[in-house]
Scaffold this motif. Sequence first.
Motif, PDB file in Angstrom:
ATOM      1  N   UNK A 161      19.005  62.226 -20.233  1.00  0.00           N
ATOM      2  CA  UNK A 161      17.920  63.185 -20.435  1.00  0.00           C
ATOM      3  C   UNK A 161      18.361  64.564 -19.950  1.00  0.00           C
TER       4      UNK A 161
ATOM      5  N   UNK B 264       6.700  73.022 -23.230  1.00  0.00           N
ATOM      6  CA  UNK B 264       6.774  72.010 -24.285  1.00  0.00           C
ATOM      7  C   UNK B 264       6.919  72.685 -25.643  1.00  0.00           C
TER       8      UNK B 264
ATOM      9  N   UNK C 203       7.739  64.489 -13.325  1.00  0.00           N
ATOM     10  CA  UNK C 203       6.837  64.554 -14.475  1.00  0.00           C
ATOM     11  C   UNK C 203       5.446  64.218 -13.978  1.00  0.00           C
TER      12      UNK C 203
ATOM     13  N   UNK D  37      14.845  74.215 -19.453  1.00  0.00           N
ATOM     14  CA  UNK D  37      14.999  75.190 -20.528  1.00  0.00           C
ATOM     15  C   UNK D  37      14.595  76.572 -20.032  1.00  0.00           C
TER      16      UNK D  37
ATOM     17  N   UNK E  96      13.285  61.194 -21.845  1.00  0.00           N
ATOM     18  CA  UNK E  96      13.694  62.274 -22.739  1.00  0.00           C
ATOM     19  C   UNK E  96      12.460  63.043 -23.205  1.00  0.00           C
ATOM     20  N   UNK E  97      12.651  64.295 -23.656  1.00  0.00           N
ATOM     21  CA  UNK E  97      11.510  65.143 -24.005  1.00  0.00           C
ATOM     22  C   UNK E  97      10.575  64.467 -25.000  1.00  0.00           C
ATOM     23  N   UNK E  98       9.293  64.480 -24.707  1.00  0.00           N
ATOM     24  CA  UNK E  98       8.282  63.864 -25.563  1.00  0.00           C
ATOM     25  C   UNK E  98       7.190  64.895 -25.820  1.00  0.00           C
ATOM     26  N   UNK E  99       6.764  64.963 -27.043  1.00  0.00           N
ATOM     27  CA  UNK E  99       5.747  65.962 -27.405  1.00  0.00           C
ATOM     28  C   UNK E  99       4.598  65.299 -28.137  1.00  0.00           C
TER      29      UNK E  99
ATOM     30  N   UNK F 215      10.318  74.039 -25.901  1.00  0.00           N
ATOM     31  CA  UNK F 215      11.255  72.939 -26.103  1.00  0.00           C
ATOM     32  C   UNK F 215      11.198  72.412 -27.518  1.00  0.00           C
TER      33      UNK F 215
ATOM     34  N   UNK G 208       4.008  61.555 -11.611  1.00  0.00           N
ATOM     35  CA  UNK G 208       4.042  60.191 -12.133  1.00  0.00           C
ATOM     36  C   UNK G 208       5.468  59.626 -12.039  1.00  0.00           C
TER      37      UNK G 208
ATOM     38  N   UNK H  59       7.011  68.330 -17.415  1.00  0.00           N
ATOM     39  CA  UNK H  59       8.197  68.057 -16.607  1.00  0.00           C
ATOM     40  C   UNK H  59       8.634  69.335 -15.870  1.00  0.00           C
TER      41      UNK H  59
ATOM     42  N   UNK I  97       0.229  64.284 -17.027  1.00  0.00           N
ATOM     43  CA  UNK I  97      -0.008  64.781 -18.378  1.00  0.00           C
ATOM     44  C   UNK I  97       1.292  64.980 -19.156  1.00  0.00           C
ATOM     45  N   UNK I  98       2.379  64.626 -18.533  1.00  0.00           N
ATOM     46  CA  UNK I  98       3.634  64.656 -19.269  1.00  0.00           C
ATOM     47  C   UNK I  98       4.415  65.946 -19.124  1.00  0.00           C
TER      48      UNK I  98
ATOM     49  N   UNK J  63       2.810  68.784 -24.136  1.00  0.00           N
ATOM     50  CA  UNK J  63       3.773  67.827 -23.600  1.00  0.00           C
ATOM     51  C   UNK J  63       3.090  66.477 -23.457  1.00  0.00           C
ATOM     52  N   UNK J  64       3.885  65.442 -23.560  1.00  0.00           N
ATOM     53  CA  UNK J  64       3.345  64.086 -23.490  1.00  0.00           C
ATOM     54  C   UNK J  64       4.145  63.294 -22.476  1.00  0.00           C
TER      55      UNK J  64
ATOM     56  N   UNK K 285      10.982  71.863 -17.795  1.00  0.00           N
ATOM     57  CA  UNK K 285      11.680  71.133 -18.851  1.00  0.00           C
ATOM     58  C   UNK K 285      10.788  71.072 -20.077  1.00  0.00           C
ATOM     59  N   UNK K 286      11.420  70.790 -21.192  1.00  0.00           N
ATOM     60  CA  UNK K 286      10.654  70.674 -22.430  1.00  0.00           C
ATOM     61  C   UNK K 286       9.781  69.423 -22.371  1.00  0.00           C
TER      62      UNK K 286
ATOM     63  N   UNK L 163      19.010  70.361 -25.102  1.00  0.00           N
ATOM     64  CA  UNK L 163      18.096  70.015 -26.185  1.00  0.00           C
ATOM     65  C   UNK L 163      18.833  69.974 -27.521  1.00  0.00           C
TER      66      UNK L 163
ATOM     67  N   UNK M  43       6.543  60.843 -20.911  1.00  0.00           N
ATOM     68  CA  UNK M  43       7.738  60.253 -21.512  1.00  0.00           C
ATOM     69  C   UNK M  43       7.852  58.797 -21.085  1.00  0.00           C
TER      70      UNK M  43
END
Lengths: 486, 253
Positions: free
Chosen positions: A384, B52, A456, A389, B193-196, B55, A422, A462, A459-460, B180-181, A485-486, B94, B183
């Motif tokens: 990962x 997000x 993270x 970014x 890994x990046x999750x959207x 990204x 989380x 990062x 809500x996701x 963003x979601x 992070x993305x 990315x 992961x």
Amino acid sequence: MVLFARIGNALRLTAIDALGARLGLVVGMTLADARACHPGLVAIEQDEAADRHWLKRMGQDCFRYTPRIVLVPPDGIGLDITGSAHLFGGERAMVDLAMDRFKALGMAVRGACGPTMEAARALARYADWPATSEPAAIRALPVNALDLGEETTRGFQRAGLKTVGAVAARPMATIAARFGMEAVAAIERLVGEERMPILTLKQQQPLHFERRFADPVTHQDTIAKVLLELMHEAALALEEIGHGGRRFRMELRRSDGATRTLDIATGAPTRDPALVLRLFDERIGALADPLDPGFGYDSILLAVPGTEPVVAAHSAFDAVPGGGEGAGQDVTELIDRLSVRLGPGAIRRLVPCDSHIPERAQLALPAIECAAPTPWPEPPPGEPALRPLLLFDPPQPVEVIAEVPDGPPHRFRWQCKLHEVRLYEGPERIAGEWWRRKGGEQTGKGGLTRDYYRVEDVRGRRFWIFRHGLYAERPDPRWYLHGLFA
Amino acid sequence: MRIVPALCDRAIPLERRRWASGAVSLDAALAGGLAHGAVHEIYAAEVADAAAAAGFSAALMAGMTGQVRTSLWLRSRRAARQGGSLQASGWAELGGTPGRGLVGIVPDALTLLRAAVDALHCPTLGTVVAESWGRMPELDLTASRRLALAAEKSGTTLMLLRIEADPVPSAAETRWSVASAPSRALAANAPGIPTFDITLLRQRSGPSGMSWRLEWDRDQCIFRETALPGAVVPVSFGGPVADRAGGAMSQVA
């Protein structure tokens, strides 16, 4: 003050100023001896490249006297003043004029005038200026003026020949038999009986292109047309020397005396008139106060102050759009256009920088300065993202609650919002730059150790969070959010 | 015979080249993939989703630009100040090629749009991202139409990245909302890994209103669909939940 250089295995003096000479220092003395005699001596190492460069600059300055200049390294400049001396009031006045000019710059110069370059050089070095009679002065020169090396000079002196005149009076055959043909050639050159080929300094024409008008012009189209014509002229001149312009300057001289100067720069050397015109257009468009022609412009001048060699490239017949090296052309143009309009630092290229401190790991250099793409290391597959970014510089302080003091964050508050962690990974320990610390052990100077966590929230989102300092380094380390992070 | 691929490459833009994202239902909804030479608007669902959205743009950029072309990331000064500075290492992670990328910082929205139009006139540029924070009254229908035309002509793709902004009518090909979601956790509870979570808010000629949860596979430069649990879908996405639960393909008028 003295200059020194490493000769053989010792540091020896190579040049001495007037004050040093009065103190009894001589060229060839070791620096250690000189320092022992005079502890307050200012000694600077000789820089031959700088000397050569300065000599060339001086030589170029002498183009005001004559178009034929010969550089005689390490410290001589020869001027062929045939036909130009009368412009400066005769030979003697001209030599004085040239010497005064360099003396005004604070330099110690000696000058002389002679029938040949060698004679003038020998007179400048070994005779007093001005001499009453040139041929007599040449004949009265000591034999060292022949510049034939120590052994030959001593040979002449042993034979009782102290001056050039005495040597020249001897039959040349005996001189040749005793000291070789070089000695004969040197004497003949000095008295003007033999020619020596010379290599003159090339005069670089300044790239100035000017158009003067009988009547002042005000119309913008006329100005653009004239500029295009000037640029075509410039392109021809640049092509002749195999260069392209990196910087261009336009001077608009108004009839009331005001001058407006516009400068542009390009990322790659160019001679394309249309491109330069477009860039000037951009520049005019970006001006804070628009151009005011007033009663009109008397003259327009286009100068090319910065040039670089152009590597000629042929265009591929079947170039694929977007692929290959030829594709960079219009990207370079875009960079030029945007950099001219928004300022040279607006468009940047990210270049890796050798530091493990995250905020110093990259440099954003103006794209107009560094044309070539720089490779960044490819991340290992299957991992990962380990670096964010977006990075905050300076890092933003956060309030963190950790389960154990040394442990990962459990929840944190950033910008007045609470984030419940989380998932986390870490710590990734990035030590400070200890070599910047004073004394090796003091903390603070080179930065504290940072423990980075990739976290993270529920809500996701990062984040990249770090604790600034180990508990061993400071009692109450603060937490910061460094990146997203993305 | 290199001329043949060259001609093919030139012929394709006429029928609009598309980039298949890898997620089957997403590509189906977009009639084959995201169009090259078009304007795509990407809205961050909230301010906190700025990273997000950035990204997601970087991922699209990596997928659509490829390895040889140059990409340009234009940012308004406010974006650079509030959003943090763009990091080449993170960009590379990315799937992007920051070495070939250019970053432009422009003072205001109008300059941003002008620079974007200029960049879109450049056919060898791969993708342009224009990132702005806050409302952008300068981006009206005329301006976005101009961008769309420039993109269509040159085949360069523009992604308008909007943060802290509400969607306004525009001539963009697609409009997305990105959040963003969570992961899928890696070993030892490490973030994955990046999750959207993305929602297709609008599409010029096709269905819209669907949502997906996508993972970005950097190594292959494709998106992967992950199961979108119905319970997690926020109500703010709008539209009947049942549509999305079942295949996310039904047409929304």
